[in-house]
Each structure stands twice: as structure tokens, then as C-alpha cells.
Design a protein around this motif. Structure first.
Motif, PDB file in Angstrom:
ATOM      1  N   LYS A   1     -35.721  -0.556  27.064  1.00 57.06           N
ATOM      2  CA  LYS A   1     -34.590  -0.992  28.253  1.00 57.06           C
ATOM      3  C   LYS A   1     -33.367  -1.382  27.073  1.00 57.06           C
ATOM      4  O   LYS A   1     -32.187  -1.651  28.695  1.00 57.06           O
ATOM      5  N   GLU A   2     -33.304  -2.592  26.166  1.00 58.19           N
ATOM      6  CA  GLU A   2     -31.657  -2.469  25.915  1.00 58.19           C
ATOM      7  C   GLU A   2     -31.100  -1.668  25.577  1.00 58.19           C
ATOM      8  O   GLU A   2     -29.529  -1.884  25.900  1.00 58.19           O
TER       9      GLU A   2
ATOM     10  N   VAL B   1     -26.109  -1.115  32.744  1.00 53.17           N
ATOM     11  CA  VAL B   1     -26.748  -1.579  34.044  1.00 53.17           C
ATOM     12  C   VAL B   1     -27.781  -2.690  33.323  1.00 53.17           C
ATOM     13  O   VAL B   1     -27.869  -3.096  31.958  1.00 53.17           O
ATOM     14  N   ASP B   2     -28.143  -3.283  33.870  1.00 53.98           N
ATOM     15  CA  ASP B   2     -28.955  -4.498  33.994  1.00 53.98           C
ATOM     16  C   ASP B   2     -30.397  -4.293  34.018  1.00 53.98           C
ATOM     17  O   ASP B   2     -31.192  -3.438  34.799  1.00 53.98           O
ATOM     18  N   PRO B   3     -30.810  -4.473  32.403  1.00 51.35           N
ATOM     19  CA  PRO B   3     -32.013  -4.464  32.034  1.00 51.35           C
ATOM     20  C   PRO B   3     -33.558  -4.819  32.576  1.00 51.35           C
ATOM     21  O   PRO B   3     -33.782  -4.571  32.943  1.00 51.35           O
ATOM     22  N   ASN B   4     -32.616  -5.580  33.718  1.00 47.18           N
ATOM     23  CA  ASN B   4     -34.696  -6.149  34.442  1.00 47.18           C
ATOM     24  C   ASN B   4     -34.384  -5.513  35.490  1.00 47.18           C
ATOM     25  O   ASN B   4     -35.592  -5.057  36.328  1.00 47.18           O
ATOM     26  N   GLU B   5     -33.486  -4.381  35.637  1.00 45.03           N
ATOM     27  CA  GLU B   5     -33.496  -3.791  36.572  1.00 45.03           C
ATOM     28  C   GLU B   5     -34.150  -2.005  36.436  1.00 45.03           C
ATOM     29  O   GLU B   5     -34.935  -1.357  37.521  1.00 45.03           O
ATOM     30  N   ILE B   6     -34.489  -1.893  35.279  1.00 47.80           N
ATOM     31  CA  ILE B   6     -35.228  -0.906  34.299  1.00 47.80           C
ATOM     32  C   ILE B   6     -36.880  -1.264  34.187  1.00 47.80           C
ATOM     33  O   ILE B   6     -37.307  -1.988  34.229  1.00 47.80           O
ATOM     34  N   THR B   7     -37.094  -0.084  35.268  1.00 44.61           N
ATOM     35  CA  THR B   7     -38.930   0.295  35.235  1.00 44.61           C
ATOM     36  C   THR B   7     -39.633   1.122  34.746  1.00 44.61           C
ATOM     37  O   THR B   7     -38.920   1.888  34.027  1.00 44.61           O
TER      38      THR B   7
ATOM     39  N   ASP C   1     -31.690  10.103  38.613  1.00 47.99           N
ATOM     40  CA  ASP C   1     -31.924   9.140  39.866  1.00 47.99           C
ATOM     41  C   ASP C   1     -31.414   7.989  39.969  1.00 47.99           C
ATOM     42  O   ASP C   1     -30.708   7.892  40.892  1.00 47.99           O
ATOM     43  N   ASP C   2     -32.125   6.811  39.321  1.00 50.67           N
ATOM     44  CA  ASP C   2     -31.960   5.515  39.834  1.00 50.67           C
ATOM     45  C   ASP C   2     -30.837   5.261  39.459  1.00 50.67           C
ATOM     46  O   ASP C   2     -30.188   4.737  39.038  1.00 50.67           O
ATOM     47  N   LEU C   3     -30.905   5.511  37.969  1.00 52.08           N
ATOM     48  CA  LEU C   3     -29.807   5.575  37.216  1.00 52.08           C
ATOM     49  C   LEU C   3     -28.686   6.246  36.428  1.00 52.08           C
ATOM     50  O   LEU C   3     -27.277   5.542  36.196  1.00 52.08           O
ATOM     51  N   GLY C   4     -28.391   7.227  37.227  1.00 46.32           N
ATOM     52  CA  GLY C   4     -27.039   8.015  37.600  1.00 46.32           C
ATOM     53  C   GLY C   4     -26.458   9.141  36.618  1.00 46.32           C
ATOM     54  O   GLY C   4     -25.616   9.123  35.609  1.00 46.32           O
ATOM     55  N   ALA C   5     -27.978   8.870  34.833  1.00 44.66           N
ATOM     56  CA  ALA C   5     -27.314   8.998  33.451  1.00 44.66           C
ATOM     57  C   ALA C   5     -27.290  10.837  33.676  1.00 44.66           C
ATOM     58  O   ALA C   5     -27.779  11.808  34.491  1.00 44.66           O
ATOM     59  N   ASP C   6     -25.984  11.163  32.635  1.00 46.34           N
ATOM     60  CA  ASP C   6     -26.136  12.716  32.877  1.00 46.34           C
ATOM     61  C   ASP C   6     -26.654  13.085  31.390  1.00 46.34           C
ATOM     62  O   ASP C   6     -27.052  12.068  30.736  1.00 46.34           O
ATOM     63  N   SER C   7     -26.522  14.354  31.021  1.00 50.12           N
ATOM     64  CA  SER C   7     -27.396  15.232  30.115  1.00 50.12           C
ATOM     65  C   SER C   7     -26.137  14.001  28.288  1.00 50.12           C
ATOM     66  O   SER C   7     -27.455  13.676  27.724  1.00 50.12           O
TER      67      SER C   7
END
Length: 76
Positions: free
Chosen positions: A7-8, A16-22, A29-35
Motif C-alpha cells: 500500500k505504501e 493516493v491515500d494509502p487508507n483508500e487502498i484495499t 479502474d479505481d486508482l487510474g493507473a496506466d501501464s
């Protein structure tokens, strides 16, 4: 412990806020990461856990839980 470190790393790379990562959080979709973001995260994970993620395994990583499973498999 692995989950907290993961998460860190994700939070740092994606700002992003690590507390929002599950475990169910998806990289795209959730974090908007690309390749490139995912590649950067995997590079950091490999360094942090002293493992090497294979390209074909990386393609299977969709959620944070998937990444954690890969880490656990790699470190035994």
C-alpha cells in the motif's frame, strides 16, 4: 506486513491515500493507473521484497490483492 508495504508503494507511486487502498482496489479502474504506473509499482515491489516479477505474471495483476498474491508466491 506485505500488504502495508505494498500500500505504501502504491500510494507513493500514484499519489493516493494509502487508507483508500484495499485488496479489492483495481489499479486501472479505481486508482487510474496506466501501464507505466503499474510497471513503476512492480519495480518498487521487486526492490522492496527482493523478488523478480515475471512479465507474464504482471499481466495477471488487476487488483491490489492480485499483486499481494504474486508477492507472497515469490517470497515463499
Amino acid at each position: 506486513m506485505e500488504f502495508d508495504k505494498l500500500k505504501e508503494i502504491i500510494a507513493e507511486v500514484l499519489s493516493v491515500d494509502p487508507n483508500e487502498i484495499t485488496l479489492e482496489t483495481t489499479f486501472v479502474d479505481d486508482l487510474g493507473a496506466d501501464s507505466l504506473d503499474i510497471f513503476s509499482i512492480l519495480e518498487e515491489v521487486d526492490d522492496a521484497f527482493n523478488i523478480e516479477t515475471e512479465i507474464e505474471d504482471a499481466d495477471k495483476i488487476v487488483t491490489v490483492g492480485d499483486a499481494l498474491e504474486q508477492i507472497k508466491k515469490a517470497i515463499g
